[in-house]
Design a protein around this motif. Sequence first.
Motif, PDB file in Angstrom:
ATOM      1  N   PHE A   1      34.558  48.463  61.667  1.00 20.73           N
ATOM      2  CA  PHE A   1      34.907  47.062  61.980  1.00 20.73           C
ATOM      3  C   PHE A   1      33.947  46.473  63.006  1.00 20.73           C
ATOM      4  CE2 PHE A   1      38.709  45.610  59.963  1.00 20.73           C
ATOM      5  CZ  PHE A   1      39.472  46.724  59.694  1.00 20.73           C
TER       6      PHE A   1
ATOM      7  N   THR B   1      36.231  44.955  53.159  1.00 11.89           N
ATOM      8  CA  THR B   1      37.442  44.264  52.721  1.00 11.89           C
ATOM      9  C   THR B   1      37.157  43.327  51.569  1.00 11.89           C
ATOM     10  OG1 THR B   1      39.229  42.782  53.411  1.00 11.89           O
ATOM     11  CG2 THR B   1      37.083  42.400  54.413  1.00 11.89           C
ATOM     12  N   ASP B   2      38.221  43.029  50.811  1.00 13.23           N
ATOM     13  CA  ASP B   2      38.148  41.985  49.771  1.00 13.23           C
ATOM     14  C   ASP B   2      38.721  40.684  50.332  1.00 13.23           C
ATOM     15  OD1 ASP B   2      40.770  42.976  49.960  1.00 13.23           O
ATOM     16  OD2 ASP B   2      41.264  42.249  47.960  1.00 13.23           O
ATOM     17  N   SER B   3      39.038  40.687  51.628  1.00 12.65           N
ATOM     18  CA  SER B   3      39.695  39.545  52.260  1.00 12.65           C
ATOM     19  C   SER B   3      38.677  38.541  52.774  1.00 12.65           C
ATOM     20  CB  SER B   3      40.544  40.024  53.440  1.00 12.65           C
ATOM     21  OG  SER B   3      41.212  38.921  54.033  1.00 12.65           O
TER      22      SER B   3
ATOM     23  N   GLN C   1      45.693  31.545  57.450  1.00 15.91           N
ATOM     24  CA  GLN C   1      45.487  32.698  56.559  1.00 15.91           C
ATOM     25  C   GLN C   1      46.806  33.418  56.406  1.00 15.91           C
ATOM     26  OE1 GLN C   1      42.314  34.586  59.123  1.00 15.91           O
ATOM     27  NE2 GLN C   1      43.615  36.381  58.961  1.00 15.91           N
ATOM     28  N   GLY C   2      46.812  34.575  55.784  1.00 20.14           N
ATOM     29  CA  GLY C   2      48.078  35.227  55.452  1.00 20.14           C
ATOM     30  C   GLY C   2      48.957  35.509  56.643  1.00 20.14           C
TER      31      GLY C   2
ATOM     32  N   THR D   1      49.578  43.884  59.422  1.00 19.69           N
ATOM     33  CA  THR D   1      49.907  42.580  60.032  1.00 19.69           C
ATOM     34  C   THR D   1      51.339  42.164  59.687  1.00 19.69           C
ATOM     35  OG1 THR D   1      49.027  41.421  58.103  1.00 19.69           O
ATOM     36  CG2 THR D   1      47.509  41.767  59.954  1.00 19.69           C
TER      37      THR D   1
ATOM     38  N   ASN E   1      48.847  47.263  49.110  1.00 19.98           N
ATOM     39  CA  ASN E   1      47.522  47.561  49.656  1.00 19.98           C
ATOM     40  C   ASN E   1      47.426  49.011  50.125  1.00 19.98           C
ATOM     41  OD1 ASN E   1      45.028  47.478  50.840  1.00 19.98           O
ATOM     42  ND2 ASN E   1      45.464  45.749  52.175  1.00 19.98           N
TER      43      ASN E   1
ATOM     44  N   ASP F   1      55.083  39.364  49.421  1.00 17.21           N
ATOM     45  CA  ASP F   1      53.719  39.226  49.918  1.00 17.21           C
ATOM     46  C   ASP F   1      52.863  39.198  48.658  1.00 17.21           C
ATOM     47  OD1 ASP F   1      51.550  41.066  52.206  1.00 17.21           O
ATOM     48  OD2 ASP F   1      51.138  39.539  50.701  1.00 17.21           O
TER      49      ASP F   1
ATOM     50  N   THR G   1      49.819  38.402  48.058  1.00 21.26           N
ATOM     51  CA  THR G   1      48.380  38.384  48.349  1.00 21.26           C
ATOM     52  C   THR G   1      47.499  38.790  47.167  1.00 21.26           C
ATOM     53  OG1 THR G   1      48.726  38.707  50.712  1.00 21.26           O
ATOM     54  CG2 THR G   1      46.657  39.530  49.800  1.00 21.26           C
ATOM     55  N   ARG G   2      47.909  39.793  46.377  1.00 19.99           N
ATOM     56  CA  ARG G   2      47.102  40.219  45.228  1.00 19.99           C
ATOM     57  C   ARG G   2      47.920  40.129  43.933  1.00 19.99           C
ATOM     58  NH1 ARG G   2      45.772  43.365  49.588  1.00 19.99           N
ATOM     59  NH2 ARG G   2      43.619  43.128  50.331  1.00 19.99           N
TER      60      ARG G   2
ATOM     61  N   SER H   1      48.036  35.320  51.362  1.00 20.03           N
ATOM     62  CA  SER H   1      46.711  35.280  51.974  1.00 20.03           C
ATOM     63  C   SER H   1      45.749  34.796  50.897  1.00 20.03           C
ATOM     64  CB  SER H   1      46.288  36.661  52.464  1.00 20.03           C
ATOM     65  OG  SER H   1      44.913  36.612  52.814  1.00 20.03           O
TER      66      SER H   1
ATOM     67  N   MET I   1      36.433  51.021  54.913  1.00 16.10           N
ATOM     68  CA  MET I   1      37.466  50.828  55.933  1.00 16.10           C
ATOM     69  C   MET I   1      38.399  52.020  56.004  1.00 16.10           C
ATOM     70  SD  MET I   1      40.509  47.995  56.339  1.00 16.10           S
ATOM     71  CE  MET I   1      39.506  46.511  56.328  1.00 16.10           C
TER      72      MET I   1
ATOM     73  N   ARG J   1      41.839  53.707  56.410  1.00 13.53           N
ATOM     74  CA  ARG J   1      43.232  53.358  56.114  1.00 13.53           C
ATOM     75  C   ARG J   1      44.066  54.636  56.254  1.00 13.53           C
ATOM     76  NH1 ARG J   1      44.493  48.044  56.197  1.00 13.53           N
ATOM     77  NH2 ARG J   1      43.896  48.760  58.285  1.00 13.53           N
TER      78      ARG J   1
END
Length: 455
Positions: free
Chosen positions: A36, A49-51, A98-99, A125, A185, A214, A216-217, A254, A379, A381
């Motif tokens: 990061f 990230t894909d974010s 954002q998300g 988060t 995720n 959520d 998001t995806r 997100s 990343m 995880r």
Amino acid sequence: MPAIAEPYRIKMVEPITMTTREQREAAIRAAGYNTFLLRSEDVYIDLLTDSGTSAMSDRQWSAMMMGDEAYAGARSFDHLVESVRESYGFPYVCPTHQGRGAEHLISRILITPGQHVPGNMYFTTTRVHQELAGGTFHDVIIDEAHDPSSLHPFKGNVDLDKFQALIDEVGADQIAYINVAVTVNMAGGQPVSMANIRAVREICDRYGIIMWSDATRLAENAYFIKEREDGYADRPVAEIAREMLSHFDGITMSGKKDCLVNIGGFLAMRDEAILTKARELVVVFEGMPTYGGLAGRDLDAMAVGLREALDDDYLAHRIGQVRYLGERLQEAGVPIVQPVGGHAVFIDAAAFLDHLPQDELPAQTLAAEIFLDSGVRAMERGIVSAGRDADGNHRHPKLELVRLTIPRRVYTNSHMDVVAESVIRVFQRRKEIQGLKFVYEPPTLRFFTSRFEPL
Ligand SMILES: CC1=C(O)/C(=C\N=C(/Cc2ccccc2)C(=O)O)C(COP(=O)(O)O)=CN1
């Protein structure tokens, strides 16, 4: 399987450059062995990230040129509302930056301190905002989600018995809401089936429990339903997505993932009372209810992007590219989470570096080693992302993973080949690799800014 070419042609490119091993050694040391903290210019292929890292289309860029920057009541907000109504089926929308802006608001709105929030595996988060609002998260995902080698087609599913047991234990009135992430995720981008969503809805209706998602995806989740669930093979993904969302009272989104934008998010819901509360909070934390911390052009880009993300040809390529990388690693014997997820290939770092105990941070170590080998950024995880529990002890998640996250519409399969070859090289010399230790650790969301040193 016939080759699936990108359903687009490239109109603009952003040059990337390879670095030397010496440059990368200096860079990772300066970053405290935390990917990061690397500088973007030191990264060759960025799979952190894909974010927010996707490429926008010419339609999104042109929509941005028409963005309405009026402080209140902008056309751009109307465009987003129209898009959410048509594609997701929710009447009300509250934009956020954002998300996690949306997570913050909904946690404050729905959680009374002391209540419980079940969900299909934690996300960092999401859980932090639930806890900050006084809630306690409970993981009610099926057991297979915690097993990297399980081939269950819907590892994101809620375990209905675990959900029921929590209701029996604390009482339905002590459950603020259930949060169903689509996809999951931290389980490896794993989907939830339509049947499971319907079954959760039945339990929520029986006890009057709010059912949130959520989302998001969600597009990738809908694509997996099309591929794997009986009765959906001939349905357009956009229809499947709408059917999925029809079972939820609302969503946090997100936009930085399945709305194909670099910034943006929103709450969408059916209950106007929730919208009213969201609007009271959004003016304090995000901005006017019609911009939520975003420029008008961002809202327009998101309105276009959320539709593009539901396109069958786009998703066939997107999911196919992630799968291509996963299969190349699998062929070489590299341990990865199976089935390959929607947005990333998750390397099983515990199996990859099985000579390292979890407290020597295998996933953090492996992410640093991959960067050193090739300049590819991944990343962590695993234990670092899981943080500490209420007693201040390291949480020890079953999954110790390194995520190779594929941005949308950015890289080609030639980049995937470079990534695969790098991971395989590291795999071949894995026994030489030593672990890492913390030298700096912040109190919250430590994975963002912690620093490490080799043991
Ligand atoms: C399922 C899900 C997500 O994946 C998500 C963000 N993911 C991210 C970004 C991230 C966030 C925290 C730590 C590391 C990386 C990802 O790299 O995977 C958010 C927050 O959205 P936000 O980033 O727009 O605030 C909500 N739900």
